[in-house]
Structure formats: structure tokens, C-alpha cells
Design a protein around this motif. Structure first.
Motif, PDB file in Angstrom:
ATOM      1  N   UNK A  41      58.177  58.987  88.813  1.00  0.00           N
ATOM      2  CA  UNK A  41      58.776  60.158  88.158  1.00  0.00           C
ATOM      3  C   UNK A  41      57.869  60.730  87.063  1.00  0.00           C
ATOM      4  N   UNK A  42      56.821  59.973  86.686  1.00  0.00           N
ATOM      5  CA  UNK A  42      55.871  60.450  85.701  1.00  0.00           C
ATOM      6  C   UNK A  42      56.373  60.451  84.272  1.00  0.00           C
ATOM      7  N   UNK A  43      57.565  59.885  84.040  1.00  0.00           N
ATOM      8  CA  UNK A  43      58.093  59.924  82.679  1.00  0.00           C
ATOM      9  C   UNK A  43      58.473  58.554  82.130  1.00  0.00           C
ATOM     10  N   UNK A  44      58.166  57.491  82.865  1.00  0.00           N
ATOM     11  CA  UNK A  44      58.467  56.170  82.340  1.00  0.00           C
ATOM     12  C   UNK A  44      57.409  55.164  82.777  1.00  0.00           C
ATOM     13  N   UNK A  45      57.279  54.138  81.950  1.00  0.00           N
ATOM     14  CA  UNK A  45      56.314  53.073  82.197  1.00  0.00           C
ATOM     15  C   UNK A  45      57.064  51.813  82.614  1.00  0.00           C
ATOM     16  N   UNK A  46      56.416  50.987  83.436  1.00  0.00           N
ATOM     17  CA  UNK A  46      57.001  49.722  83.885  1.00  0.00           C
ATOM     18  C   UNK A  46      55.972  48.624  83.636  1.00  0.00           C
ATOM     19  N   UNK A  47      56.395  47.543  82.973  1.00  0.00           N
ATOM     20  CA  UNK A  47      55.493  46.425  82.739  1.00  0.00           C
ATOM     21  C   UNK A  47      55.136  45.780  84.074  1.00  0.00           C
ATOM     22  N   UNK A  48      53.840  45.651  84.346  1.00  0.00           N
ATOM     23  CA  UNK A  48      53.356  45.019  85.576  1.00  0.00           C
ATOM     24  C   UNK A  48      53.063  43.550  85.319  1.00  0.00           C
ATOM     25  N   UNK A  49      52.475  43.264  84.154  1.00  0.00           N
ATOM     26  CA  UNK A  49      52.174  41.881  83.830  1.00  0.00           C
ATOM     27  C   UNK A  49      51.453  41.751  82.515  1.00  0.00           C
ATOM     28  N   UNK A  50      51.289  40.503  82.105  1.00  0.00           N
ATOM     29  CA  UNK A  50      50.540  40.161  80.901  1.00  0.00           C
ATOM     30  C   UNK A  50      50.023  38.752  81.095  1.00  0.00           C
ATOM     31  N   UNK A  51      48.983  38.390  80.342  1.00  0.00           N
ATOM     32  CA  UNK A  51      48.505  37.036  80.494  1.00  0.00           C
ATOM     33  C   UNK A  51      47.192  36.787  79.799  1.00  0.00           C
ATOM     34  N   UNK A  52      46.517  35.735  80.267  1.00  0.00           N
ATOM     35  CA  UNK A  52      45.223  35.336  79.742  1.00  0.00           C
ATOM     36  C   UNK A  52      44.166  35.622  80.800  1.00  0.00           C
ATOM     37  N   UNK A  53      42.930  35.770  80.362  1.00  0.00           N
ATOM     38  CA  UNK A  53      41.842  36.003  81.312  1.00  0.00           C
ATOM     39  C   UNK A  53      41.179  37.347  81.132  1.00  0.00           C
ATOM     40  N   UNK A  54      41.628  38.115  80.142  1.00  0.00           N
ATOM     41  CA  UNK A  54      40.979  39.367  79.793  1.00  0.00           C
ATOM     42  C   UNK A  54      40.956  40.417  80.877  1.00  0.00           C
ATOM     43  N   UNK A  55      39.901  41.239  80.825  1.00  0.00           N
ATOM     44  CA  UNK A  55      39.792  42.389  81.725  1.00  0.00           C
ATOM     45  C   UNK A  55      39.759  41.974  83.196  1.00  0.00           C
ATOM     46  N   UNK A  56      39.147  40.831  83.503  1.00  0.00           N
ATOM     47  CA  UNK A  56      39.092  40.386  84.904  1.00  0.00           C
ATOM     48  C   UNK A  56      40.481  40.093  85.440  1.00  0.00           C
ATOM     49  N   UNK A  57      41.293  39.402  84.661  1.00  0.00           N
ATOM     50  CA  UNK A  57      42.659  39.086  85.089  1.00  0.00           C
ATOM     51  C   UNK A  57      43.489  40.359  85.222  1.00  0.00           C
ATOM     52  N   UNK A  58      43.317  41.280  84.291  1.00  0.00           N
ATOM     53  CA  UNK A  58      44.029  42.561  84.362  1.00  0.00           C
ATOM     54  C   UNK A  58      43.602  43.324  85.617  1.00  0.00           C
TER      55      UNK A  58
END
Length: 131
Positions: A41-58
């Protein structure tokens, strides 16, 4: 839950995303990245994930059919000083239509407000290898 407004464009940022960003910023937390996706819809964000491992993990969480925004905490050792920097990134999947890509530019300012403050920005990456 909060709404961020910039030039009358609103983006809904859920409480779980705010909590994940706080985790990334906390020296007491090992979490060093958080990633969200822009809903269709272009008007909301959804958390995909979080964690350790920096840019590679992201980067491993990214796909070519969506728009993502993330925050990465980088710790650098320069001589005897440790510096911590926060990097905001936007990722626009290469499979998105031209129309969807254009719409993304209208919400970018509002989204960056959700992630502020940060030291550096990686804008509009289109391949996970760029992250």
C-alpha cells in the motif's frame, strides 16, 4: 505505533519496528541490524527481521520483489579508539515495476525520519551484493 509525516506523506511504523531500531542502537544489545519492508500500500512498514551479523546478515533477508529499509550498527577500531556508526539503507528490488519504484521516492523522506539519526546512508541499492 506512530505516524511519521513529511510533506504530507505518512508512513506507519509499528511499535515492533521502533523496538528493533532501539535494540540496534543499544550498546547493551548484540543486535546490530534491523530490516523492514514497505507494504504494497506504500504507507506502512513491516518488520522483516533483526539480529547479529551486520550488513551481510541483513543482505541475506533481501529479495528482488520488494522495497526494504534497514539500519546497521558498525563498530570500527581506529588506532585505540572504537567508533560506532549507524548506516541507514534503502533497497529497491530489481523486479519492481517502474511505477512502484517511482512511488518509493515519495515516501523516502518519511521513512528516513523513522530511522533517524544515522551517520551514513546507502541509497537505492538494487542487488544484495551492494549491501
Amino acid at each position: 505505533d506512530t505516524m511519521q509525516t513529511l510533506r504530507s506523506v505518512k508512513v506507519h511504523a509499528p511499535a515492533e519496528l521502533k523496538a528493533a531500531l532501539s535494540d540496534v542502537r543499544s550498546d547493551a544489545s548484540p543486535t546490530d541490524w534491523a530490516l523492514c519492508a514497505l507494504e504494497p500500500d506504500g504507507s506502512s512498514l513491516r518488520l522483516v527481521g533483526k539480529g547479529e551479523g551486520g550488513a551481510e546478515a541483513l543482505a541475506a533477508q533481501l529479495s528482488d520483489d520488494a522495497v526494504f529499509y534497514g539500519l546497521v550498527r558498525r563498530t570500527d577500531q581506529i588506532d585505540k579508539s572504537t567508533t560506532i556508526k549507524f548506516v541507514f539503507l534503502s533497497f529497491i528490488g530489481s523486479a519492481l515495476s517502474t511505477m512502484k519504484r517511482a512511488k518509493v521516492s515519495t515516501v523516502k523522506g518519511a521513512v528516513s525520519e523513522v530511522f533517524a539519526p544515522f551517520h551514513a546512508e546507502l541509497m537505492s541499492a538494487t542487488e544484495p551484493s551492494e549491501v
